[in-house]
Design a protein around this motif. Sequence first.
Motif, PDB file in Angstrom:
ATOM      1  N   VAL A  57      19.369 -17.380   8.727  1.00 13.13           N
ATOM      2  CA  VAL A  57      18.246 -18.329   8.782  1.00 13.13           C
ATOM      3  C   VAL A  57      17.412 -18.243   7.506  1.00 13.13           C
ATOM      4  CG1 VAL A  57      16.101 -18.905   9.986  1.00 13.13           C
ATOM      5  CG2 VAL A  57      18.145 -18.330  11.297  1.00 13.13           C
ATOM      6  N   LEU A  58      17.125 -17.027   7.061  1.00 10.32           N
ATOM      7  CA  LEU A  58      16.334 -16.852   5.841  1.00 10.32           C
ATOM      8  C   LEU A  58      17.064 -17.404   4.625  1.00 10.32           C
ATOM      9  CD1 LEU A  58      14.964 -13.222   6.407  1.00 10.32           C
ATOM     10  CD2 LEU A  58      13.644 -15.344   6.472  1.00 10.32           C
ATOM     11  N   ALA A  59      18.374 -17.221   4.565  1.00 10.95           N
ATOM     12  CA  ALA A  59      19.160 -17.711   3.423  1.00 10.95           C
ATOM     13  C   ALA A  59      19.155 -19.227   3.361  1.00 10.95           C
ATOM     14  CB  ALA A  59      20.594 -17.195   3.516  1.00 10.95           C
ATOM     15  N   SER A  60      18.999 -19.855   4.516  1.00  8.14           N
ATOM     16  CA  SER A  60      18.989 -21.319   4.545  1.00  8.14           C
ATOM     17  C   SER A  60      17.611 -21.896   4.216  1.00  8.14           C
ATOM     18  CB  SER A  60      19.430 -21.811   5.927  1.00  8.14           C
ATOM     19  OG  SER A  60      18.462 -21.469   6.911  1.00  8.14           O
ATOM     20  N   GLY A  61      16.616 -21.014   4.032  1.00  8.24           N
ATOM     21  CA  GLY A  61      15.272 -21.476   3.698  1.00  8.24           C
ATOM     22  C   GLY A  61      14.408 -21.776   4.905  1.00  8.24           C
ATOM     23  N   ARG A  62      14.950 -21.561   6.085  1.00  7.53           N
ATOM     24  CA  ARG A  62      14.164 -21.817   7.300  1.00  7.53           C
ATOM     25  C   ARG A  62      13.385 -20.564   7.700  1.00  7.53           C
ATOM     26  NH1 ARG A  62      18.148 -22.832  11.521  1.00  7.53           N
ATOM     27  NH2 ARG A  62      19.666 -21.838  10.126  1.00  7.53           N
ATOM     28  N   THR A  63      12.433 -20.735   8.578  1.00  8.46           N
ATOM     29  CA  THR A  63      11.640 -19.631   9.104  1.00  8.46           C
ATOM     30  C   THR A  63      12.228 -19.202  10.445  1.00  8.46           C
ATOM     31  OG1 THR A  63       9.631 -20.481   8.059  1.00  8.46           O
ATOM     32  CG2 THR A  63       9.357 -18.862   9.855  1.00  8.46           C
ATOM     33  N   PRO A  64      12.560 -17.909  10.593  1.00 12.61           N
ATOM     34  CA  PRO A  64      13.142 -17.451  11.854  1.00 12.61           C
ATOM     35  C   PRO A  64      12.199 -17.675  13.017  1.00 12.61           C
ATOM     36  CG  PRO A  64      13.372 -15.780  10.139  1.00 12.61           C
ATOM     37  CD  PRO A  64      12.435 -16.830   9.612  1.00 12.61           C
ATOM     38  N   GLY A  65      12.748 -18.127  14.111  1.00 11.75           N
ATOM     39  CA  GLY A  65      11.956 -18.305  15.316  1.00 11.75           C
ATOM     40  C   GLY A  65      11.892 -17.011  16.109  1.00 11.75           C
ATOM     41  N   VAL A  66      11.239 -17.082  17.239  1.00  8.26           N
ATOM     42  CA  VAL A  66      11.131 -15.910  18.118  1.00  8.26           C
ATOM     43  C   VAL A  66      12.170 -16.053  19.210  1.00  8.26           C
ATOM     44  CG1 VAL A  66       9.665 -14.628  19.699  1.00  8.26           C
ATOM     45  CG2 VAL A  66       8.675 -15.665  17.642  1.00  8.26           C
ATOM     46  N   ASP A  67      13.116 -15.121  19.240  1.00  8.61           N
ATOM     47  CA  ASP A  67      14.159 -15.134  20.270  1.00  8.61           C
ATOM     48  C   ASP A  67      13.811 -14.119  21.345  1.00  8.61           C
ATOM     49  OD1 ASP A  67      15.841 -17.060  19.087  1.00  8.61           O
ATOM     50  OD2 ASP A  67      16.628 -15.547  17.701  1.00  8.61           O
ATOM     51  N   LEU A  68      13.760 -14.577  22.577  1.00 14.50           N
ATOM     52  CA  LEU A  68      13.497 -13.661  23.681  1.00 14.50           C
ATOM     53  C   LEU A  68      14.709 -12.759  23.930  1.00 14.50           C
ATOM     54  CD1 LEU A  68      11.653 -16.019  26.176  1.00 14.50           C
ATOM     55  CD2 LEU A  68      10.668 -14.353  24.581  1.00 14.50           C
ATOM     56  N   SER A  69      15.891 -13.270  23.623  1.00 16.53           N
ATOM     57  CA  SER A  69      17.108 -12.468  23.768  1.00 16.53           C
ATOM     58  C   SER A  69      17.711 -12.218  22.392  1.00 16.53           C
ATOM     59  CB  SER A  69      18.132 -13.198  24.644  1.00 16.53           C
ATOM     60  OG  SER A  69      19.373 -12.528  24.620  1.00 16.53           O
ATOM     61  N   PRO A  70      18.092 -10.993  22.093  1.00 14.51           N
ATOM     62  CA  PRO A  70      18.695 -10.713  20.784  1.00 14.51           C
ATOM     63  C   PRO A  70      20.119 -11.264  20.660  1.00 14.51           C
ATOM     64  CG  PRO A  70      18.716  -8.742  22.129  1.00 14.51           C
ATOM     65  CD  PRO A  70      17.938  -9.764  22.899  1.00 14.51           C
ATOM     66  N   LEU A  71      20.732 -11.609  21.792  1.00 15.85           N
ATOM     67  CA  LEU A  71      22.083 -12.165  21.796  1.00 15.85           C
ATOM     68  C   LEU A  71      22.067 -13.607  22.265  1.00 15.85           C
ATOM     69  CD1 LEU A  71      24.267  -9.301  23.393  1.00 15.85           C
ATOM     70  CD2 LEU A  71      23.995  -9.840  20.966  1.00 15.85           C
ATOM     71  N   LYS A  72      22.998 -14.373  21.749  1.00 13.85           N
ATOM     72  CA  LYS A  72      23.210 -15.718  22.263  1.00 13.85           C
ATOM     73  C   LYS A  72      24.379 -15.692  23.243  1.00 13.85           C
ATOM     74  CE  LYS A  72      21.247 -18.280  18.422  1.00 13.85           C
ATOM     75  NZ  LYS A  72      20.068 -18.649  19.234  1.00 13.85           N
ATOM     76  N   LYS A  73      24.528 -16.748  23.999  1.00 18.14           N
ATOM     77  CA  LYS A  73      25.545 -16.795  25.045  1.00 18.14           C
ATOM     78  C   LYS A  73      26.940 -16.522  24.499  1.00 18.14           C
ATOM     79  CE  LYS A  73      27.341 -19.755  28.728  1.00 18.14           C
ATOM     80  NZ  LYS A  73      27.240 -21.066  29.411  1.00 18.14           N
TER      81      LYS A  73
END
Length: 322
Positions: free
Chosen positions: A116-132
Motif C-alpha cells: 500500500v505504501l509503495a503505491s502511494g496510498r495511506t494504509p487503512g485500519v484493518d481489524l483483522s491482520p489476515l484477509k479471507k
Amino acid sequence: MGKKEEPMITYYENARHFAWLMNGWIYHGKNGIDETQISSKNIRLTGQTRKNSAVRTRTRYRDISKTIGKANVFLIIGTEFQSFLDYSMPVRIMDYDTLEYKDQIQDIKSARRNEVLASGRTPGVDLSPLKKEDRLVPVITLVLYMGEDPWDAARNLHELFNFSEIPQELRNYVPDYPIHVLDVCHTSDERLLEFPKDLASMFLTIKYQKNPDTLKSILYSIPEFHAVEKETFDAVWGFLDKRVLEYKDESQNAEGEINMCVAIDMMLADERKQGLSEGHERGFSDGVEFLILKMLKNNLPIEQIATITDKTIEEIQIIAKM
C-alpha cells in the motif's frame, strides 16, 4: 545444552541428514523428501503482546528449524538430562508453534502494508491482520529423545489436565494438542531399521550403548549397516564407551567411512584382555591372602610371614582382621 545434544544438532543441521531423519520418521523408509527440498530457517521465534501502550516481547529458540516445500519443520533434541525431559512439553511446543504462526501473520500484514505504501496510498485500519484468501504455512514439531529412561512426559495436552471432576460432555470441547516424540531407546528395532542405514546404526548404537555384544550381533546381521559416515560416528560416539574413539582411525575404510563393527570388536577385545589381566592380578592377591591367613592360623610370627610374602607387618595385621 548438554555435550551429547550439541553434536546431534550440528549433524541434523545438514540438509541430507535431516532428509534421512524425515524419510525414516515420517515416510517409514521411503524417499519422500530430497535434501534439495530442504532449506534452513531462523531458529529464533519472537512474539509481541500489547497492553495499553506497553509492548512485551517473547523470544523462543528451536534446536533446528527447516523449511520443506510449503511446510515448516522444527526439531527439538534431548538426551537423558532432566532439563530436556520437559513435563510441560505439549504446552512448550504449542507456544513455539503459536509464535511461528504469529510470525507468519505479521509477515503477511507487513507485506500488505508495504504494498500500500509503495503505491502511494495511506494504509487503512484493518481489524483483522489476515484477509479471507490468506493462508499460513503449516508447522510440524518433532521431539527426538535419546535418553536411557523411557519418555514418561505427556504426549498431548489432555494428559496434563485434571479431568477428574469434568463431565465427559465438557471434555469433548477441550481442545487437545498432540506432540510427536521419537523415544529412540524404547522404540522397537524393527522400527529403527526403517531409517536410512546411518541413522539406523546411530539409533541402535544409542539404544544398546550399555550392551555392545547385542549391538555387535545386530550390526553384523545386516552387512550394509557395518560402515557409517565419519560425521555419523562423530555425532554418536559421545554415547559410547570413550575408548571407541581410539579405534576410529583403525576402523576407517578407503572411502572414509567408519566400520562400527570393527570399532566395537576392538573395544570388546580390549575389554576382555583388561578383564583377564585384572582377574589374574586379583587371583594372585587372593592366593597370598589365603597363605597369610593359613600361616597365622599355624602361629607363625608376623615378622617371618612378612619376610616370606614381601608384605609389611601393617598389611598382614589388616589381613588378619578380615
